[in-house]
Design an enzyme around this catalytic site. Structure first.
Site, mmCIF file in Angstrom:
data_model
loop_
_atom_site.group_PDB
_atom_site.id
_atom_site.type_symbol
_atom_site.label_atom_id
_atom_site.label_comp_id
_atom_site.label_asym_id
_atom_site.label_seq_id
_atom_site.Cartn_x
_atom_site.Cartn_y
_atom_site.Cartn_z
ATOM 1 N N VAL A 266 0.808 -1.218 0.000
ATOM 2 C CA VAL A 266 0.000 0.000 0.000
ATOM 3 C C VAL A 266 0.842 1.269 0.000
ATOM 4 O O VAL A 266 0.361 2.330 -0.408
ATOM 5 C CB VAL A 266 -0.975 0.023 1.195
ATOM 6 C CG1 VAL A 266 -1.990 -1.085 1.067
ATOM 7 C CG2 VAL A 266 -0.240 -0.039 2.519
ATOM 8 N N ASP A 267 2.090 1.201 0.426
ATOM 9 C CA ASP A 267 2.951 2.378 0.358
ATOM 10 C C ASP A 267 3.015 2.925 -1.070
ATOM 11 O O ASP A 267 3.164 4.128 -1.296
ATOM 12 C CB ASP A 267 4.383 2.046 0.796
ATOM 13 C CG ASP A 267 4.476 1.262 2.081
ATOM 14 O OD1 ASP A 267 3.569 0.452 2.338
ATOM 15 O OD2 ASP A 267 5.465 1.421 2.811
ATOM 16 N N ALA A 268 2.917 2.004 -2.050
ATOM 17 C CA ALA A 268 3.039 2.384 -3.450
ATOM 18 C C ALA A 268 1.985 3.405 -3.865
ATOM 19 O O ALA A 268 2.220 4.220 -4.773
ATOM 20 C CB ALA A 268 2.927 1.142 -4.336
ATOM 21 N N LEU A 269 0.826 3.376 -3.207
ATOM 22 C CA LEU A 269 -0.235 4.309 -3.588
ATOM 23 C C LEU A 269 0.220 5.750 -3.374
ATOM 24 O O LEU A 269 0.019 6.621 -4.228
ATOM 25 C CB LEU A 269 -1.505 4.015 -2.797
ATOM 26 C CG LEU A 269 -2.077 2.594 -2.912
ATOM 27 C CD1 LEU A 269 -3.423 2.512 -2.219
ATOM 28 C CD2 LEU A 269 -2.180 2.158 -4.364
#
Length: 800
Positions: A144-147
């Protein structure tokens, strides 16, 4: 209109809650900006080289550019441009990268392009994103960090070029993370799970049925912070007519409601949002992103100010409590992906994204505050081409200078530029020299005031003669004319000098003062034990520099006002006050320019304290053990004041931190644990009683013992509940400072005895951390007794 609505929001909350139940009011706009400026100035001062375009630095620059948008200080813009230039305006890993972490820098590149119009600044990031748009692959964002790292990049490019292909590809990538990653996606409310938490699991490692030690979900705070911030930074770039706008907005609103319900009473959020007992404690980075998002929701008329302003007010107060006196930001969980990583999180725990999340939060909170928005003062600029030059010439060969040119110093020692500054009265001010250096080696210069040396300063490379940076320093100006000179100290000469800038009141690192006027307040806290830590760097040899700590109620009038005194004495060694005299159990020599970490443990009941000094990259030394508070000092119930005393500019102080007692004293040692619940408390593990125990459920629960001195540990003996039926597993690690631990043993018990069982290893440290990994029957960690083998031991003398 938006401004008047915010004032109405503040008034409405007060009216509804009544005069006796008002939530804590936000500081004024000027006060919030001052705190943000302190944080950002400290960051820039500590990092003249802004670093690589990795995600850690990128997260800071997102906050820095949000700060610049509301407070256009030219130093912020120049520093961000220096970062982009230093990295050739490319993403980490080059144009071919598809990794979201590598693309996070593109958010700042695009923001700077919007200001400058320089298309070259976004060529690299646009090419990287365009290659993803052209492909059919959509499973790149598996965490989710990628978002947060990449969603806003797609959205900004889509907005900037008015091209829906960027928004379409963005949704393909986003929907995979939300609905498909790991089988059912990483969002709890996507219809595949029976949850309505409106939160996200960090990656497939944490999907159900994975639970915390207390049978609750593992929703990592910063992971959800990344997600909610990504929604904000995407929504503000989108048209409401976009076919997916409503989904992004509704997800954002649901998350905000869920986050509001999980806020701690002190305004922070825990590292595990669902389990307050899973590595409990304040954490700044997730809190910063949450406050940024919720405050933006109020400002954008998406969230009710009546329902959410109290959350913002509590959260901002918490964030301000994480700011150190010098502007550093603490309580930041280190790099990781789960609540268990980089533990324990303390007031001294710092990372670059901590400042980024703080600045993002402040950029929205300030718009809800009362008062007028301050305008940044422009520095008074003294051009080098108008100054006195010795062995150098005015030039215009390289670009980027201010004024009509810059001074290119001759490559000889003694070349200089001297500026004249005239002021009506004496004043301490912060100056900066704007310079460029295209060579790889540092260039050293001596700074003098009216012929008297102020300091030697190293000017690091800016990688190109057209890239300009700033070197900050403090000068106490005298009334009237002041001559400030920068003189090259080596035969290579100095860097190119553009100008001297006067930025007004000094901000940043604390420097010692010639008497007791340099007083700084700590939060006065009553506790059995208080630990104070700070970094001190002597700027000269053989100084007489003292750091003193006193009760919050004491009026400081001299050395005798302080119960605790730590000194760098005139003969070149650290010592400390023991009752009526200074002495040292182990005299620690100090050297100009070397940083030393000082740890002071005060026993507020016994009125004694310990002092440990840790040279940078060196071995900790115990300077004082059970030293008495100063005999003639006033009564001391807390450590509410600190004073820095010596000749001016003799030393500097960074990272001052006060920790209230989280420890329990057991004999001559102290213990604390990740989880404590009566009757199975941490001190039971070291009380000599095999019938009592410390218990905590779940892998990763830990117990730390402070030996109070740096010593050899020749092994550990442990006894466990039902230890004759179960094999217990745990990890032993040691530390010099209680922050950074090194693993020294992985141990599994025999499962054959409830008595003490010895496990041999050899290590050295002051703190010993035992991390439980459960037992062969379940995930409980039950320690009936722990004994440490302390000191070098002869054969036959081993415990257990």
């Amino acid at each position: 209109m938006r401004g008047s609505r915010r004032y109405a929001c503040l008034a409405l909350v007060g009216l509804l809650l009544g005069p006796f139940n008002l939530v804590a009011e936000l500081p004024t706009k000027s006060e919030i900006i001052a705190t943000m400026d302190l944080v950002n100035t400290h960051y820039m001062n500590q990092r003249p080289d802004p670093g690589d375009p990795n995600w850690i630095h990128s997260a800071y620059f997102e906050g820095e550019m949000a700060f610049y948008a509301i407070y256009p200080d030219e130093r912020l813009y120049d520093y961000a441009v220096l970062w982009g230039e230093r990295n050739s305006w490319l993403p980490q890993g080059g144009i071919s990268t598809r990794h979201a972490d590598n693309q996070a820098c593109g958010q700042t590149y695009i923001d700077l392009y919007r200001i400058s119009g320089n298309e070259q600044w976004i060529h690299g990031i646009k090419a990287s994103i365009d290659s993803m748009v052209a492909s059919t692959k959509s499973d790149d964002w598996w965490w989710v960090d990628a978002l947060q790292m990449a969603m806003p990049v797609f959205a900004k490019l889509g907005n900037e070029f008015d091209d829906a292909v960027y928004f379409n590809k963005l949704y393909d990538l986003y929907s995979h993370t939300k609905y498909s990653e790991g089988g059912c996606g990483l969002y709890s409310d996507n219809g595949c799970y029976r949850f309505d938490d409106s939160l996200w699991w960090r990656d497939r490692e944490f999907l159900p049925p994975v639970e915390s030690p207390n049978d609750l979900m593992v929703y990592w705070s910063r992971g959800n912070g990344w997600v909610v911030a990504a929604h904000v930074r995407t929504l503000r770039e989108m048209s409401t007519a976009d076919p997916h706008y409503d989904e992004y907005r509704d997800t954002f609103l649901d998350m905000c409601a869920s986050l509001r319900d999980r806020q701690r009473e002190d305004g922070f959020w825990n590292v595990n949002l669902d389990d307050p007992n899973h590595y409990a404690g304040p954490e700044e980075s997730g809190t910063g992103f949450f406050i940024f998002a919720i405050a933006w929701g109020i400002n954008a008329n998406l969230l009710s100010c009546t329902d959410f302003l109290p959350t913002v007010e509590k959260g901002w107060k918490a964030l301000e409590s994480a700011v150190h006196h010098d502007g550093a930001v603490g309580y930041v969980q280190g790099v990781g992906h789960a609540p268990r990583d980089s533990q324990p999180v303390t007031y001294r725990s710092q990372r670059e994204y901590g400042e980024g999340s703080f600045l993002l939060a402040g950029s929205e909170v300030v718009q809800l505050a009362r008062g007028e928005m301050p305008v940044p003062e422009m520095a008074a600029r003294y051009e080098a081409e108008d100054a006195k030059v010795g062995s150098g010439a005015v030039s215009i060969v390289y670009s980027g200078y201010k004024g009509t040119g810059y001074v290119d110093l001759d490559r000889v020692a003694g070349s200089y530029v001297e500026w004249t500054v005239d002021i009506p009265e004496s004043e301490e001010r912060q100056f900066a020299i704007r310079y460029a250096s295209g060579v790889t080696e540092d260039r050293a210069m001596e700074i003098t005031l009216n012929g008297t040396k102020v300091k030697d300063s190293s000017f690091t490379s800016t990688t190109d003669w057209s890239l300009w940076s700033r070197k900050y320093f403090k000068i106490d100006l005298k009334a009237g004319e002041n001559r400030i000179r920068a003189t090259a100290l080596t035969e290579n000469g100095g860097p190119n000098l553009d100008c001297l800038e006067d930025w007004g009141e000094y901000r940043g690192t604390w420097y010692s003062a010639p008497d007791f006027i340099s007083q700084y307040g700590l939060d006065p806290e009553s506790a059995d034990r208080i630990t104070v830590t700070y970094d001190v760097t002597p700027l000269q040899n053989n100084i007489d520099g003292v750091t003193g700590f006193a009760d919050s109620s004491v009026s400081i009038s001299g050395y005798s006002s302080h119960a605790i005194l730590v000194r760098m004495n005139g003969t070149g060694f650290f010592d400390a006050r023991d009752g009526s005299r200074y002495r040292a159990l182990s005299p620690v020599p100090y050297t100009a320019g070397t940083k030393y970490t000082v740890v002071v443990d005060g026993d507020m009941v016994a009125k004694t304290y310990d002092v440990t000094v840790i040279p940078e990259f060196g071995t900790p030394k115990v300077v004082g053990r059970d030293f008495m508070f100063r005999t003639d000092a006033p009564a001391t119930d807390d450590l509410g004041k600190v004073c820095l005393v010596s000749g001016d500019e003799h030393f500097k102080i960074d990272n001052l931190a006060l920790r209230q007692n989280a420890w329990t004293r057991v004999g001559s040692h102290y213990v604390m644990a990740s989880f404590a619940r009566s009757p199975d408390l941490p001190n039971n593990a070291m009380d000599g009683d095999l019938e009592s125990k410390w218990s905590a459920r779940g892998q990763g629960q830990w117990l730390i013992c402070d030996l109070k001195e740096y010593d050899w540990i020749s092994g550990i003996s442990t006894a466990h509940h039902l230890g004759d039926q179960r094999r217990y597993s745990f990890i032993v690690a040691v530390s010099d400072d209680g922050e950074s631990f090194t693993e020294v043993a992985h141990i599994t018990t025999s499962g054959t005895t409830t008595s003490l069982e010895h496990h041999a290893f050899s290590a050295k440290g002051r703190y010993v951390k035992i991390t439980g990994m459960g037992n062969s029957a379940d995930d409980w960690n039950n320690f009936n007794e722990v004994e440490l083998g302390i000191g070098r031991r002869k054969a036959g003398k081993r415990r257990g």
